[in-house]
Design an enzyme around this catalytic site. Structure first.
Site, PDB file in Angstrom:
ATOM      1  N   GLY A  20      -0.871   4.134  -3.275  1.00 33.00           N
ATOM      2  CA  GLY A  20      -1.166   5.244  -2.400  1.00 33.00           C
ATOM      3  C   GLY A  20      -1.085   6.597  -3.071  1.00 33.00           C
ATOM      4  N   THR A  21      -0.116   6.777  -3.950  1.00 33.07           N
ATOM      5  CA  THR A  21       0.028   8.077  -4.620  1.00 33.07           C
ATOM      6  C   THR A  21      -1.194   8.395  -5.463  1.00 33.07           C
ATOM      7  OG1 THR A  21       2.441   8.118  -4.604  1.00 33.07           O
ATOM      8  CG2 THR A  21       1.346   9.323  -6.379  1.00 33.07           C
ATOM      9  N   ASN A  33       4.989   8.908   7.409  1.00 36.97           N
ATOM     10  CA  ASN A  33       5.810   7.848   6.829  1.00 36.97           C
ATOM     11  C   ASN A  33       7.283   7.941   7.208  1.00 36.97           C
ATOM     12  OD1 ASN A  33       5.926  10.235   5.155  1.00 36.97           O
ATOM     13  ND2 ASN A  33       6.965   9.006   3.609  1.00 36.97           N
ATOM     14  N   GLN A  70       0.478   4.355   5.653  1.00 37.06           N
ATOM     15  CA  GLN A  70       1.386   3.774   6.648  1.00 37.06           C
ATOM     16  C   GLN A  70       0.648   3.176   7.835  1.00 37.06           C
ATOM     17  OE1 GLN A  70       4.585   3.329   6.326  1.00 37.06           O
ATOM     18  NE2 GLN A  70       4.807   4.455   4.406  1.00 37.06           N
ATOM     19  N   GLY A  94      -1.263  -1.413  -1.277  1.00 34.46           N
ATOM     20  CA  GLY A  94      -1.063  -2.832  -1.032  1.00 34.46           C
ATOM     21  C   GLY A  94       0.348  -3.211  -0.626  1.00 34.46           C
ATOM     22  N   HIS A  95       1.352  -2.557  -1.198  1.00 30.41           N
ATOM     23  CA  HIS A  95       2.721  -3.024  -0.968  1.00 30.41           C
ATOM     24  C   HIS A  95       3.251  -2.665   0.411  1.00 30.41           C
ATOM     25  CE1 HIS A  95       5.167   0.769  -1.836  1.00 30.41           C
ATOM     26  NE2 HIS A  95       3.952   1.133  -2.160  1.00 30.41           N
ATOM     27  N   THR A 114      -8.896  -0.522 -17.296  1.00 30.35           N
ATOM     28  CA  THR A 114      -9.167  -1.916 -16.952  1.00 30.35           C
ATOM     29  C   THR A 114      -8.618  -2.235 -15.562  1.00 30.35           C
ATOM     30  OG1 THR A 114      -9.061  -2.551 -19.272  1.00 30.35           O
ATOM     31  CG2 THR A 114      -8.810  -4.311 -17.646  1.00 30.35           C
ATOM     32  N   CYS A 161      10.036   7.784  -1.704  1.00 28.95           N
ATOM     33  CA  CYS A 161       9.622   8.653  -2.805  1.00 28.95           C
ATOM     34  C   CYS A 161      10.551   9.843  -2.983  1.00 28.95           C
ATOM     35  CB  CYS A 161       8.194   9.143  -2.575  1.00 28.95           C
ATOM     36  SG  CYS A 161       6.989   7.805  -2.585  1.00 28.95           S
TER      37      CYS A 161
END
Length: 379
Positions: A69-70, A152, A180, A199-200, A236, A324
């Site tokens: 996200g960052t 968040n 979120q 994703g997390h 990559t 964060c």
């Protein structure tokens, strides 16, 4: 130990891990390589991109895979704004004071490095921004509006469709931080020109995310090199991560309506019990327009960190706000922006629940009551 810090990160779902495994152990080629194993990886990457795009309501080519996200927020905010600066000399951006640090930090970098001016539209005591106030901040040289779909820390949900209507009428791109919101709220038809997810937060691993930017929106890349992701994000690609993100996002979307309904009922009962049993407890954020899986409180006469330690002794893991900003001595910028004084903001505790929560939280509310009582009594 019961884990209620899902806004910080979630466990990887078994289905996601199973889908990812072949791309670590068998089809591990570089998707830019022109041989069979590389082409198989490229095919998996393309398939994952199409699946993510379908859930987000964007075209396949709009999706850029990121590290999370960052990075997605940085790419959208800086990339769109700098492209507007280079294209038409625009040097103005609009945001709110309760955004994630990746948004506020990106805006600050635009000001510091490129001479941008930022309009930070205030929020009310529930953390809600008025779409009309956003519209009033628009200027001829506005390059971008960036607003989080759901906060968040306090869980407040914004009316991004109304903001998008104003942005579209003035042909100003709108970026929405949906990190979120994904899995809890609908993502399609928001009117956003750029949208970021991680994703997390969804049952995929840490280190993978996506930002979708509509093809008509100029975007200046942050990373340069091999020209991957159609030249918008060199490096990559994380093929296994992209596959995992696609699976996690599809599963979350398929379950979203039912899980949101179920978890919201359990959350409301938890909130009611805490407020009834802890006189000093104050719910933060909007009372109804909030994420189903979020309940955040302040507890006057305590410290948030002390409450967290007491809760962990009782088998409950939660947080004091954004992961964060963990370890910072400063009060939450979100809580102070909604009018909570710095001392009270230091008492905040956030509970964020999993999508598969299926049992009442009475014992957790009782643990909160016991922890706060012990701290307030000085025992």
């Amino acid at each position: 130990m019961r884990y209620f810090d899902n806004a910080a990160t979630t466990a990887v779902r078994p289905e996601v891990l199973e889908a990812m495994l072949p791309y670590w152990t068998q089809v591990y080629g570089n998707p830019s390589s022109h041989h069979e194993i590389g082409e198989q990886a490229a095919h998996a990457l393309a398939d994952a991109r199409a699946r993510v795009a379908a859930v987000l309501g964007f075209r396949t080519g709009d999706v850029i895979f990121t590290s999370g996200g960052t990075e997605g927020n940085n790419l959208a905010v800086k990339g769109i704004a700098v492209a507007a600066l280079l294209g038409r000399g625009a040097r103005h951006v609009i945001t709110t004071p309760i955004e994630h640090e990746s948004i506020l930090g990106s805006v600050a970098a635009l000001e510091r490095v490129h001479g941008f001016e930022a309009s930070v539209v205030p929020v009310d005591g529930t953390g809600t921004v008025d779409p009309e106030a956003v519209a009033a901040a628009l200027r001829e040289d506005t390059a971008l509006i960036s607003v989080g779909y759901a906060n968040n820390e306090i869980g407040t949900v914004q009316d991004v469709r109304a903001i998008a209507a104003h942005a579209g009428a003035r042909r100003v791109p709108l970026h929405v931080d949906a990190v979120q919101a994904a899995g809890w709220l609908p993502l399609t038809d928001l009117g956003a020109d750029a949208l970021a997810i991680a994703g997390h937060k969804l049952g995929a691993p840490k280190g993978v995310g996506a930002v979708a930017v509509r093809g008509r929106i100029p975007l200046e890349p942050l990373l340069h090199g091999g020209g991957q992701e159609r030249g918008r994000r060199s490096g990559t690609e994380n093929v296994a991560g992209a596959v995992g993100l696609a699976v996690a996002l599809e599963l979350a979307e398929a379950e979203r309506i039912e899980s949101a309904r179920r978890v919201a009922v359990l959350r409301d009962a938890f909130v009611e019990r805490v407020l009834a049993r802890v006189p000093s407890a104050r719910l933060t954020g909007h009372p109804t327009m909030r994420l189903p899986g979020t309940a955040s409180f302040t507890f006057a006469g305590t410290s948030g960190e002390a409450v967290l330690l007491e809760l962990e002794r009782r088998g409950v893991v939660s947080s004091s706000g954004s992961a964060c900003a963990a370890g910072s001595d400063e009060p939450s910028h979100v809580l102070t922006a909604v009018g909570i004084d710095a001392a009270l903001a230091q008492t905040a505790v956030r509970f964020t629940f999993p999508h598969d929560l299926d049992a009442a939280l009475d014992d957790v509310a009782d643990a909160v009551t016991a922890a706060v009582t012990v701290l307030q009594s000085g025992a």
